[in-house]
Write a protein that holds these residues in place. Structure first.
Motif, mmCIF file in Angstrom:
data_model
loop_
_atom_site.group_PDB
_atom_site.id
_atom_site.type_symbol
_atom_site.label_atom_id
_atom_site.label_comp_id
_atom_site.label_asym_id
_atom_site.label_seq_id
_atom_site.Cartn_x
_atom_site.Cartn_y
_atom_site.Cartn_z
ATOM 1 N N ASP A 191 1.234 5.874 -12.649
ATOM 2 C CA ASP A 191 1.939 5.562 -11.489
ATOM 3 C C ASP A 191 2.458 6.708 -10.873
ATOM 4 O O ASP A 191 3.271 7.399 -11.559
ATOM 5 C CB ASP A 191 2.750 4.275 -11.560
ATOM 6 C CG ASP A 191 3.063 3.785 -9.879
ATOM 7 O OD1 ASP A 191 3.875 4.547 -9.382
ATOM 8 O OD2 ASP A 191 2.804 2.696 -9.675
ATOM 9 N N PRO A 192 1.991 7.117 -9.508
ATOM 10 C CA PRO A 192 2.732 8.443 -8.973
ATOM 11 C C PRO A 192 4.367 8.493 -8.929
ATOM 12 O O PRO A 192 4.955 9.450 -8.623
ATOM 13 C CB PRO A 192 1.960 8.530 -7.401
ATOM 14 C CG PRO A 192 1.460 7.033 -7.266
ATOM 15 C CD PRO A 192 1.122 6.688 -8.651
ATOM 16 N N ARG A 193 5.011 7.161 -8.913
ATOM 17 C CA ARG A 193 6.282 6.973 -8.855
ATOM 18 C C ARG A 193 7.015 7.172 -10.253
ATOM 19 O O ARG A 193 8.156 7.035 -10.267
ATOM 20 C CB ARG A 193 6.714 5.675 -8.256
ATOM 21 C CG ARG A 193 6.197 5.368 -6.766
ATOM 22 C CD ARG A 193 6.049 4.139 -6.562
ATOM 23 N NE ARG A 193 5.188 3.227 -7.021
ATOM 24 C CZ ARG A 193 4.945 2.079 -6.519
ATOM 25 N NH1 ARG A 193 5.757 1.404 -5.677
ATOM 26 N NH2 ARG A 193 3.915 1.326 -7.271
ATOM 27 N N GLU A 253 7.677 9.522 -12.429
ATOM 28 C CA GLU A 253 8.848 10.335 -12.606
ATOM 29 C C GLU A 253 10.045 9.969 -11.930
ATOM 30 O O GLU A 253 11.219 10.084 -12.452
ATOM 31 C CB GLU A 253 8.310 11.740 -12.102
ATOM 32 C CG GLU A 253 7.048 12.421 -12.910
ATOM 33 C CD GLU A 253 7.554 13.274 -13.990
ATOM 34 O OE1 GLU A 253 8.845 13.130 -14.421
ATOM 35 O OE2 GLU A 253 6.674 13.483 -14.815
ATOM 36 N N ASN A 254 10.097 9.594 -10.570
ATOM 37 C CA ASN A 254 11.280 9.272 -9.720
ATOM 38 C C ASN A 254 11.811 7.673 -10.535
ATOM 39 O O ASN A 254 12.975 7.631 -10.492
ATOM 40 C CB ASN A 254 10.952 8.810 -8.441
ATOM 41 C CG ASN A 254 12.052 8.798 -7.594
ATOM 42 O OD1 ASN A 254 12.871 9.861 -7.612
ATOM 43 N ND2 ASN A 254 12.611 7.783 -7.013
ATOM 44 N N ILE A 255 10.940 7.009 -11.076
ATOM 45 C CA ILE A 255 11.348 5.860 -11.734
ATOM 46 C C ILE A 255 12.324 6.280 -12.866
ATOM 47 O O ILE A 255 13.532 5.635 -13.299
ATOM 48 C CB ILE A 255 10.289 4.882 -12.234
ATOM 49 C CG1 ILE A 255 9.461 4.082 -11.153
ATOM 50 C CG2 ILE A 255 10.959 3.900 -13.160
ATOM 51 C CD1 ILE A 255 8.445 3.678 -11.630
ATOM 52 N N ASP A 278 5.488 -3.088 -7.172
ATOM 53 C CA ASP A 278 6.474 -2.859 -6.114
ATOM 54 C C ASP A 278 7.791 -3.440 -6.218
ATOM 55 O O ASP A 278 8.683 -2.671 -6.008
ATOM 56 C CB ASP A 278 5.578 -3.099 -4.797
ATOM 57 C CG ASP A 278 4.497 -2.162 -4.570
ATOM 58 O OD1 ASP A 278 4.352 -1.375 -5.550
ATOM 59 O OD2 ASP A 278 3.850 -2.561 -3.590
ATOM 60 N N ILE A 309 10.400 -1.747 -8.709
ATOM 61 C CA ILE A 309 10.648 -0.276 -8.777
ATOM 62 C C ILE A 309 12.110 -0.280 -8.184
ATOM 63 O O ILE A 309 12.643 -0.559 -7.571
ATOM 64 C CB ILE A 309 10.023 0.410 -7.596
ATOM 65 C CG1 ILE A 309 8.615 0.499 -7.961
ATOM 66 C CG2 ILE A 309 10.288 1.842 -7.275
ATOM 67 C CD1 ILE A 309 8.095 0.957 -9.076
ATOM 68 N N LYS A 340 15.785 1.643 -7.252
ATOM 69 C CA LYS A 340 16.525 2.437 -6.276
ATOM 70 C C LYS A 340 17.725 2.789 -6.821
ATOM 71 O O LYS A 340 18.437 2.070 -7.264
ATOM 72 C CB LYS A 340 16.295 1.841 -4.956
ATOM 73 C CG LYS A 340 15.064 1.376 -4.465
ATOM 74 C CD LYS A 340 15.431 0.871 -3.086
ATOM 75 C CE LYS A 340 14.012 0.583 -2.268
ATOM 76 N NZ LYS A 340 13.119 -0.417 -2.959
ATOM 77 N N THR A 366 19.614 10.010 -7.910
ATOM 78 C CA THR A 366 18.843 10.861 -8.868
ATOM 79 C C THR A 366 19.649 12.306 -9.281
ATOM 80 O O THR A 366 18.907 13.089 -9.554
ATOM 81 C CB THR A 366 17.530 11.114 -8.583
ATOM 82 O OG1 THR A 366 17.608 11.866 -7.167
ATOM 83 C CG2 THR A 366 16.737 9.760 -8.443
#
Length: 465
Positions: free
Chosen positions: A385-387, A389-391, A454, A457, A459, A462
């Protein structure tokens, strides 16, 4: 007898007040202090700090305030006096600090980002009581401009006092590395495993679980600066303590220098054996000197509780097992670590610790808990999933390949662990890993069913990652 009062002066003063303090002082004043300084046992006259030989405080006052063993004297007096009285090398007398300032124009590490000519000029000619200098602290960061994957710290401590004598630089490095940790912040310590919630994962996804930390023996220089005698004393103190463990923690110590071929092969097969450091980050810091002198590995009979001696730190303590029962791994970690510390304390030694930095270790990145709680988790779909790293950043987690730092993941299996070390307790960090891995596994299961993730995910903040 005198060693009893040295070790317990602060507790006696607190418990018994001036009467006990005066009695302690009377006895102590008629004795010779058998003090451990720089790894050697030396005889010092009374009325003297066992670390810097400070004699300015009357003995009764010293006992009342606990100066002889307290971090108060060591933090605010001892290291300062030693730094002020450093004899300069001839070359340093001849050249100003500006002529010695390192060329950091192409560097990308935390030390290089924070070292200014002004700080360098202030600290260059200081040293710890053991003689460790700023240039020795930063040498690994000078010799290693950057790192292909992460921004490294770029400096190490040579002893406990390094963090005080060179605080102008260390405080800035610590603040950046740990995402905002000021010089007046206090670090919490909590090894109560009963506070953990959950932590028993599905073995289909979590293949193994591990918790490790480091501990340093107070009064002995750290691996970048220790003498051979100090390193051997660390080995003696730690191996003696480990030999007294019982029950599930009964085990055996294997010195690297004289283990048999069969023992060596078994440790390799068990993935327990650590090798001579080859990374320039470590070798430039002096951690590979005299290899394998006074290095070794201890493990219990069940091979799920290990101690490495004199690798990057005085000790690395590790609890691990196959499967996903992180809660049980942490329970063993806490119980075993407490037993090791008790054995060391019973011999008159203690771990380096203070209320600001927590447990003191060689690299500023490991201050506080020194704890890394990690799992090998199989999440091939989530990781695409492109997210992803941010997850991980939001969850305060970091990833690496299962072969360690700098290695790539194979088959979607990652080593996932806590990103933080300082400012949060051991219980908090392990809970962060448990909650984060639980969410990653839930996401993986949803993707297996062809469903969206979705709504799962997270929030959050970071910063510091």
């Amino acid at each position: 007898m005198s060693s009893f009062f040295v070790r317990n002066a602060r507790a006696l003063a607190t418990a018994g007040g001036a009467g006990v303090a005066a009695a302690s002082a009377w006895y102590y004043g008629n004795q010779i202090v058998d003090a451990r300084v720089g790894g050697a046992r030396k005889m010092y006259p009374p009325r003297t700090c066992t670390r810097c030989l400070w004699t300015s405080v009357p003995l009764v006052v010293a006992f009342t305030l606990g100066f002889l063993t307290s971090s108060v004297h060591q933090r605010y007096v001892c290291t300062v006096r030693a730094a002020e009285n450093l004899p300069l090398k001839p070359a340093r007398k001849r050249f100003p600090p500006s002529a010695d300032f390192p060329d950091l124009k192409k560097h990308n590490n935390i030390m290089a980002s924070n070292l200014t000519p002004k700080i360098y000029a202030k600290l260059r000619d200081k040293a710890t009581p053991a003689g460790y200098t700023l240039d020795q602290c930063i040498q690994t960061g000078v010799d290693n401009p950057g790192h292909p994957f992460i921004k490294t710290v770029g400096m190490v401590a040579g002893d406990e006092e390094s963090y005080e004598v060179f605080a102008d630089l260390f405080d800035a490095v610590i603040d950046e590395r740990h995402g905002g940790y000021g010089p007046d912040d206090k670090h919490p310590t909590d090894l109560d495993w009963t506070k953990i919630r959950g932590g028993n994962f599905d073995d289909k996804y979590v293949l193994s679980s591990r918790v490790r930390t480091g501990r340093s023996i107070r009064g002995l220089s750290l691996p970048p600066a220790c003498t051979r005698a100090e390193r051997r004393e660390v080995e003696r103190v730690v191996s003696d303590a480990l030999a007294n463990l019982a029950g599930e923690f009964e085990g055996k110590y294997y010195p690297l220098g004289n283990m048999t071929e069969d023992e060596q092969q078994q440790l390799i097969d068990d993935h327990f054996l650590f090798d001579k450091p080859v990374s320039p980050l470590l070798t430039c810091a002096g951690m590979a000197r005299d290899w394998p002198d006074a290095r070794g590995i201890w493990h219990n009979s069940q091979k799920n509780f290990l101690v490495w001696v004199n690798e990057e730190d005085h000790t690395r303590v590790i609890s691990m097992e196959k499967g996903g029962n992180m809660a049980r791994v942490f329970q063993r970690f806490c119980s075993g670590l407490k037993q090791v510390e008790k054995q060391i304390n019973d011999k008159g030694w203690e771990f380096m610790w203070n209320e600001h930095l927590g447990y003191v270790l060689t690299c500023p990145s490991n201050l506080g808990t020194g704890l890394r709680a990690g799992v090998h988790v199989k999440i091939p779909r989530v990781s695409k999933d492109p997210r992803f790293e941010n997850i991980l950043k939001v969850l305060r987690l970091q990833k690496r390949g299962t072969g360690g730092v700098d290695t790539a993941a194979v088959g979607g299996t990652f080593d996932i662990s806590n990103a933080d070390r300082l400012g949060k307790s051991e219980v908090q960090l392990v809970q962060i890993v448990i909650d984060g891995v639980d969410l990653l596994v839930r996401m993986e299961k949803e993707l297996e069913r062809g469903r969206s993730i979705d709504k799962l995910i997270p929030k959050g903040d970071t910063r510091g990652l």
